[in-house]
Motif scaffolding. Sequence first.
Motif, PDB file in Angstrom:
ATOM      1  N   LEU A   1     -27.753   0.691  -4.798  1.00 32.17           N
ATOM      2  CA  LEU A   1     -26.992   0.263  -3.700  1.00 32.17           C
ATOM      3  C   LEU A   1     -26.088   1.032  -3.343  1.00 32.17           C
ATOM      4  O   LEU A   1     -25.913   1.317  -1.962  1.00 32.17           O
ATOM      5  CB  LEU A   1     -26.172  -1.112  -4.242  1.00 32.17           C
ATOM      6  CG  LEU A   1     -25.561  -1.969  -3.011  1.00 32.17           C
ATOM      7  CD1 LEU A   1     -26.528  -2.528  -1.958  1.00 32.17           C
ATOM      8  CD2 LEU A   1     -25.039  -3.260  -3.811  1.00 32.17           C
TER       9      LEU A   1
ATOM     10  N   GLY B   1     -27.820   3.819  -1.501  1.00 29.03           N
ATOM     11  CA  GLY B   1     -28.517   3.410   0.117  1.00 29.03           C
ATOM     12  C   GLY B   1     -27.187   3.224   0.954  1.00 29.03           C
ATOM     13  O   GLY B   1     -27.489   3.734   2.232  1.00 29.03           O
TER      14      GLY B   1
ATOM     15  N   LEU C   1     -33.640   3.559   8.024  1.00 32.31           N
ATOM     16  CA  LEU C   1     -34.680   3.987   7.418  1.00 32.31           C
ATOM     17  C   LEU C   1     -33.996   5.102   6.195  1.00 32.31           C
ATOM     18  O   LEU C   1     -34.542   5.069   5.134  1.00 32.31           O
ATOM     19  CB  LEU C   1     -35.627   5.167   8.067  1.00 32.31           C
ATOM     20  CG  LEU C   1     -36.399   4.161   9.106  1.00 32.31           C
ATOM     21  CD1 LEU C   1     -37.102   5.177   9.982  1.00 32.31           C
ATOM     22  CD2 LEU C   1     -37.255   3.353   8.253  1.00 32.31           C
TER      23      LEU C   1
ATOM     24  N   GLY D   1     -31.168   4.883   4.702  1.00 35.25           N
ATOM     25  CA  GLY D   1     -30.719   3.924   3.408  1.00 35.25           C
ATOM     26  C   GLY D   1     -31.676   3.441   2.668  1.00 35.25           C
ATOM     27  O   GLY D   1     -31.687   3.423   1.464  1.00 35.25           O
ATOM     28  N   ALA D   2     -32.896   2.728   3.361  1.00 38.50           N
ATOM     29  CA  ALA D   2     -33.768   2.272   2.528  1.00 38.50           C
ATOM     30  C   ALA D   2     -34.656   3.229   1.639  1.00 38.50           C
ATOM     31  O   ALA D   2     -34.998   3.186   0.616  1.00 38.50           O
ATOM     32  CB  ALA D   2     -35.130   1.548   3.713  1.00 38.50           C
ATOM     33  N   ALA D   3     -34.843   4.456   2.246  1.00 37.26           N
ATOM     34  CA  ALA D   3     -35.381   5.547   1.782  1.00 37.26           C
ATOM     35  C   ALA D   3     -34.659   6.022   0.409  1.00 37.26           C
ATOM     36  O   ALA D   3     -35.059   6.198  -0.867  1.00 37.26           O
ATOM     37  CB  ALA D   3     -35.643   6.719   2.346  1.00 37.26           C
TER      38      ALA D   3
ATOM     39  N   TYR E   1     -32.251   4.197  -1.014  1.00 39.90           N
ATOM     40  CA  TYR E   1     -32.164   3.097  -2.270  1.00 39.90           C
ATOM     41  C   TYR E   1     -33.506   3.025  -3.069  1.00 39.90           C
ATOM     42  O   TYR E   1     -33.488   3.188  -4.360  1.00 39.90           O
ATOM     43  CB  TYR E   1     -32.185   1.635  -1.541  1.00 39.90           C
ATOM     44  CG  TYR E   1     -31.985   0.457  -2.357  1.00 39.90           C
ATOM     45  CD1 TYR E   1     -30.814   0.042  -2.837  1.00 39.90           C
ATOM     46  CD2 TYR E   1     -33.367  -0.199  -2.673  1.00 39.90           C
ATOM     47  CE1 TYR E   1     -30.731  -1.205  -3.406  1.00 39.90           C
ATOM     48  CE2 TYR E   1     -33.162  -1.391  -3.542  1.00 39.90           C
ATOM     49  CZ  TYR E   1     -31.748  -1.894  -3.891  1.00 39.90           C
ATOM     50  OH  TYR E   1     -31.822  -2.908  -4.656  1.00 39.90           O
ATOM     51  N   GLY E   2     -34.757   3.261  -2.297  1.00 37.24           N
ATOM     52  CA  GLY E   2     -35.958   3.225  -3.156  1.00 37.24           C
ATOM     53  C   GLY E   2     -36.101   4.391  -3.980  1.00 37.24           C
ATOM     54  O   GLY E   2     -36.402   4.440  -5.184  1.00 37.24           O
ATOM     55  N   MET E   3     -35.660   5.543  -3.713  1.00 33.96           N
ATOM     56  CA  MET E   3     -35.670   6.876  -4.279  1.00 33.96           C
ATOM     57  C   MET E   3     -34.876   6.804  -5.584  1.00 33.96           C
ATOM     58  O   MET E   3     -35.344   7.195  -6.618  1.00 33.96           O
ATOM     59  CB  MET E   3     -35.236   8.077  -3.488  1.00 33.96           C
ATOM     60  CG  MET E   3     -36.686   8.498  -2.498  1.00 33.96           C
ATOM     61  SD  MET E   3     -36.126   9.529  -1.380  1.00 33.96           S
ATOM     62  CE  MET E   3     -35.314  10.819  -2.178  1.00 33.96           C
TER      63      MET E   3
ATOM     64  N   ILE F   1     -33.945   3.983  -7.396  1.00 37.40           N
ATOM     65  CA  ILE F   1     -34.538   3.336  -8.131  1.00 37.40           C
ATOM     66  C   ILE F   1     -35.861   4.087  -8.897  1.00 37.40           C
ATOM     67  O   ILE F   1     -35.968   3.837 -10.173  1.00 37.40           O
ATOM     68  CB  ILE F   1     -34.961   1.926  -7.618  1.00 37.40           C
ATOM     69  CG1 ILE F   1     -33.883   1.161  -7.123  1.00 37.40           C
ATOM     70  CG2 ILE F   1     -36.342   1.181  -8.574  1.00 37.40           C
ATOM     71  CD1 ILE F   1     -34.460  -0.243  -6.476  1.00 37.40           C
ATOM     72  N   PHE F   2     -36.657   4.620  -7.993  1.00 36.30           N
ATOM     73  CA  PHE F   2     -37.792   5.537  -8.633  1.00 36.30           C
ATOM     74  C   PHE F   2     -37.144   6.640  -9.755  1.00 36.30           C
ATOM     75  O   PHE F   2     -37.534   6.645 -10.892  1.00 36.30           O
ATOM     76  CB  PHE F   2     -38.439   6.180  -7.536  1.00 36.30           C
ATOM     77  CG  PHE F   2     -39.632   7.043  -8.043  1.00 36.30           C
ATOM     78  CD1 PHE F   2     -40.635   6.417  -8.499  1.00 36.30           C
ATOM     79  CD2 PHE F   2     -39.477   8.419  -8.120  1.00 36.30           C
ATOM     80  CE1 PHE F   2     -41.754   7.139  -8.880  1.00 36.30           C
ATOM     81  CE2 PHE F   2     -40.603   9.291  -8.503  1.00 36.30           C
ATOM     82  CZ  PHE F   2     -41.593   8.716  -8.961  1.00 36.30           C
TER      83      PHE F   2
END
Lengths: 240, 107
Positions: free
Chosen positions: B71, B74, B93, B95-97, B99-101, B103-104
């Motif tokens: 969070l 992001g 975009l 922020g979403a990228a 956030y996802g990265m 988590i990955f």
Amino acid sequence: MPSSSPSAGFRSGLTASLPITLGYLPIAFSFGVAATRAGLGAAEAVFLSLVMYAGASQFLALALIGTGAPLAVSAVTLIAMNLRHVLYGPALLKQAGADARKKHAWAWAFGLTDEVFGTTLGVLARGQHRFSERFMFGIGLGAYASWVMGTALGAFAGGGALEGFPTLDAALGFMLPALFLALLLSVLRRAQLPLIAVAIGTTALVSWLVSPVAGIFSGMVAGAAIGMIRAPRATKGNTA
Amino acid sequence: MSVDVIQLGLIVGAFTWAFRFAPTRLDLANDRPEGLFDRFLSATGPAAIATLFTASVLPMLKPGLGDQAPLAMGMLAVIGAHFWFRSTAIATLSGAAAYGMTIFVLG
């Protein structure tokens, strides 16, 4: 320079809808997937997006349908959730000032979602474009088309579409908060910090103590009330 | 299609449209520029966006401090991209990228 020709207004609206489209497509896709997981058919999922066109309410509708709640209870809950929208039209027209027009508001107001409202407010506040009904149709059409299309794609992809892509699923889940934060930054002025702090604090507190729906409505009203009681000069500089 | 789903969609859709449209019929022309209602409406936009941001973030908050990393990353990405590019789309975009990265990377 703000453009003001009629066709430019519609095109500018479509262009301004781009960030909303980028946010809506994945979220609507998620809704389509969730709808099929909840047992709805693809046609039912698309129908809800076509006529309801209110993201959070649609996700809540799935939960209510899933729990077998009576129609009247579901309808009243969802209607209450959307009550916040009563503030958007007058606030936008007030921001539009002398350019405010509402001859076709019965049509463009259908598309006045949270994101369309926030984005339009930001565009007007930054002086990128003057208010026009064609602009409203442009931004509304872009957002609506992406919402319905995303829902259809998700519904036809089916309930297991994102199961193999947990990272992508998580990133899509942050799209909406990211959009709201970006919108907040785009309209932010120093004079508004107190009302924003009150809106955030009230939303968090009431969501925790009562419910998220109550938190949203009371946060908006409390923040706007702070802006109302502050000195006129402090609030006037907010979005002009 | 289920009749219940059709009824629910039509009822909620009609009310939502009415909530969005009916208030635009208010006559704001005679409202004093520095009047209370004028100031209320001027403050509604920023307050609404701040509220919706808060409401969308609250369900993502986790109990542990370390669990907040996606969070935080992001949000930092959104803020950084906003001030760098001045574009809502790129900021969203980014922020979403981020956030996802995050988590990955954290697994």
